[in-house]
Design an enzyme around this catalytic site. Sequence first.
Site, PDB file in Angstrom:
ATOM      1  N   ASN A  28       0.818  -1.218   0.000  1.00  0.00           N
ATOM      2  CA  ASN A  28       0.000   0.000   0.000  1.00  0.00           C
ATOM      3  C   ASN A  28       0.851   1.267   0.000  1.00  0.00           C
ATOM      4  OD1 ASN A  28       0.876  -0.053   2.638  1.00  0.00           O
ATOM      5  ND2 ASN A  28      -1.121  -0.523   3.526  1.00  0.00           N
ATOM      6  N   HIS A  72      -7.517   6.007  10.205  1.00  0.00           N
ATOM      7  CA  HIS A  72      -6.350   5.398   9.532  1.00  0.00           C
ATOM      8  C   HIS A  72      -6.801   4.686   8.247  1.00  0.00           C
ATOM      9  CE1 HIS A  72      -2.316   3.140  10.280  1.00  0.00           C
ATOM     10  NE2 HIS A  72      -2.470   3.478   9.019  1.00  0.00           N
TER      11      HIS A  72
HETATM   12  P1  NDP Z   1      10.580   2.037   4.070  1.00  0.00           P
HETATM   13  O1  NDP Z   1      11.228   1.020   4.953  1.00  0.00           O
HETATM   14  O2  NDP Z   1      10.588   1.830   2.596  1.00  0.00           O
HETATM   15  O3  NDP Z   1      11.236   3.446   4.326  1.00  0.00           O
HETATM   16  C1  NDP Z   1      11.496   3.954   5.605  1.00  0.00           C
HETATM   17  C2  NDP Z   1      12.664   4.878   5.452  1.00  0.00           C
HETATM   18  O4  NDP Z   1      12.847   5.545   6.688  1.00  0.00           O
HETATM   19  C3  NDP Z   1      13.983   4.162   5.132  1.00  0.00           C
HETATM   20  O5  NDP Z   1      14.562   4.762   4.013  1.00  0.00           O
HETATM   21  C4  NDP Z   1      14.775   4.395   6.386  1.00  0.00           C
HETATM   22  O6  NDP Z   1      16.137   4.511   6.132  1.00  0.00           O
HETATM   23  C5  NDP Z   1      14.239   5.714   6.854  1.00  0.00           C
HETATM   24  N1  NDP Z   1      14.491   6.023   8.241  1.00  0.00           N
HETATM   25  C6  NDP Z   1      14.583   5.202   9.287  1.00  0.00           C
HETATM   26  N2  NDP Z   1      14.797   5.920  10.417  1.00  0.00           N
HETATM   27  C7  NDP Z   1      14.844   7.219  10.059  1.00  0.00           C
HETATM   28  C8  NDP Z   1      15.051   8.422  10.770  1.00  0.00           C
HETATM   29  N3  NDP Z   1      15.224   8.428  12.100  1.00  0.00           N
HETATM   30  N4  NDP Z   1      15.057   9.588  10.078  1.00  0.00           N
HETATM   31  C9  NDP Z   1      14.873   9.593   8.735  1.00  0.00           C
HETATM   32  N5  NDP Z   1      14.676   8.470   8.015  1.00  0.00           N
HETATM   33  C10 NDP Z   1      14.646   7.299   8.676  1.00  0.00           C
HETATM   34  O7  NDP Z   1       9.106   2.214   4.622  1.00  0.00           O
HETATM   35  P2  NDP Z   1       7.824   2.766   3.864  1.00  0.00           P
HETATM   36  O8  NDP Z   1       8.186   3.981   3.121  1.00  0.00           O
HETATM   37  O9  NDP Z   1       7.140   1.655   3.169  1.00  0.00           O
HETATM   38  O10 NDP Z   1       6.906   3.123   5.116  1.00  0.00           O
HETATM   39  C11 NDP Z   1       7.304   4.113   6.050  1.00  0.00           C
HETATM   40  C12 NDP Z   1       6.368   4.096   7.241  1.00  0.00           C
HETATM   41  O11 NDP Z   1       5.083   4.501   6.818  1.00  0.00           O
HETATM   42  C13 NDP Z   1       6.137   2.695   7.845  1.00  0.00           C
HETATM   43  O12 NDP Z   1       7.113   2.371   8.799  1.00  0.00           O
HETATM   44  C14 NDP Z   1       4.791   2.838   8.492  1.00  0.00           C
HETATM   45  O13 NDP Z   1       4.947   3.311   9.803  1.00  0.00           O
HETATM   46  C15 NDP Z   1       4.118   3.913   7.672  1.00  0.00           C
HETATM   47  N6  NDP Z   1       3.021   3.360   6.854  1.00  0.00           N
HETATM   48  C16 NDP Z   1       1.780   3.900   7.025  1.00  0.00           C
HETATM   49  C17 NDP Z   1       0.708   3.405   6.319  1.00  0.00           C
HETATM   50  C18 NDP Z   1      -0.644   4.013   6.475  1.00  0.00           C
HETATM   51  O14 NDP Z   1      -1.630   3.363   6.134  1.00  0.00           O
HETATM   52  N7  NDP Z   1      -0.758   5.238   6.954  1.00  0.00           N
HETATM   53  C19 NDP Z   1       0.850   2.284   5.395  1.00  0.00           C
HETATM   54  C20 NDP Z   1       2.225   1.885   5.186  1.00  0.00           C
HETATM   55  C21 NDP Z   1       3.249   2.381   5.939  1.00  0.00           C
HETATM   56  P3  NDP Z   1      17.101   3.222   6.235  1.00  0.00           P
HETATM   57  O15 NDP Z   1      16.505   2.175   5.345  1.00  0.00           O
HETATM   58  O16 NDP Z   1      18.360   3.736   5.749  1.00  0.00           O
HETATM   59  O17 NDP Z   1      17.085   2.840   7.678  1.00  0.00           O
END
Ligand code: NDP
Length: 386
Positions: free
Chosen positions: A148, A334
């Site tokens: 999603n 949500h």
């Molecule tokens: P990804 O794992 O693709 O991306 C998360 C990114 O966050 C990675 O690039 C990671 O970097 C980076 N990151 C981790 N810690 C930090 C930090 N402290 N500061 C800045 N960047 C950071 O996840 P998605 O993009 O798929 O999803 C992100 C979040 O969105 C999920 O964890 C979830 O909580 C939320 N979500 C919400 C949904 C909704 O329905 N509202 C549905 C799907 C997701 P690195 O890999 O280098 O650690």
Amino acid sequence: MAKILCVLYPDPETSYPPRYARDDIPVISGYANGQTAPTPKGELGFKPGDLIGCVSGELGLRSYLEGLGHELIVTSDKDGPDSEFEKHLPDAEVVISQPFWPAYLTPERIAKAKKLKLALTAGIGSDHVDLEAAARNHITVAEVTGSNSISVAEHVVMMVLSLVRNYLPSHEIAVKGGWNIADCVARSYDVEGMHFGTIAAGRIGLAVLRRLKPFGLHLHYTDPHRLSPEVEKELGLTFHEDAESLIKAVDIINLQMPLYPSTEHFFDDKKLSQLKRGAYMINTARGKLVDRDAIVRALESGQLAGYAGDVWFPQPAPADHPWRTMPNNGMTPHISGTSLSAQTRYAAGTLEILENYFEGTPIRDEYLIVDSGVLAGTGAKSYKLT
Ligand code: NDP
């Protein structure tokens, strides 16, 4: 025979749709990073585009699971010691839950779940599971990575435009029979030329940047891993080494990093005071990334011009949660990752993971969060235990 305990959000309060708004949905076979969409071997127990994310929809899993002789319990009653969830947890081998209506798997609950082997998130984001406790108890945690991401990215773009252009209050005026244009536009701006920054440019964050590019915004991001020079050039991105640098530079800030202990309450009064006055904040990542009451204070003082998102804590949010009524908010329940299109993908991914589990074949690495007592797959990249 295994007991599968599945927690889904309640059915519609109105009625189950007698007919859907559209007759079909586009077929999405893969994602921008090259990952394929879910590929279960068996038949889907539903028609793509049907409402299957709520209790009666059962993610379309019943015929598959009962065909193997397993027991499927589906409930939305997830909180408190007398809940259906707690009643069935001690016998459950598999728990399926969702971020939209999370069955919190706390260390205490995991201690009661002696037979639990697989905690499966039908969606993305497994922070409702205590990953340390899951690892300690050798419970596999898996989610349907990618299913999603675009659904959420589209929601973010919608919220950026809605807040900055003052769409929701203007719509409200129209609905109520009004026509005062000045009331509508007194808080309405163009996004063109504004500075937009995302904290995290993973799957969703990068998809948001791509979608906002044609709007003529200046795009900023920070992420522990820098994107490739090609992507930075293509989108004209400004990279910031840390969030502190980014938040001072932008007019609109998007939170897209995962929730783990060190990102909890990342935005408190102090960080909010470092934003430009009148900044907008979008949060579709997790409610606990921000200090609930600090957000209310920032909106009341005008430090934030608007806050929109779909993630709260706890979920469901109580009726008196201050984010329901705080000024200039564009909150929804949500919902961003559970459009009918998203449901089709994450239900198919749930089936794929269950097939792997019951056939003893490997679960895709990108779906794994915890496995064999440690963070694994996507979990090893995206989550931290402390
Ligand atoms: P990804 O794992 O693709 O991306 C998360 C990114 O966050 C990675 O690039 C990671 O970097 C980076 N990151 C981790 N810690 C930090 C930090 N402290 N500061 C800045 N960047 C950071 O996840 P998605 O993009 O798929 O999803 C992100 C979040 O969105 C999920 O964890 C979830 O909580 C939320 N979500 C919400 C949904 C909704 O329905 N509202 C549905 C799907 C997701 P690195 O890999 O280098 O650690």
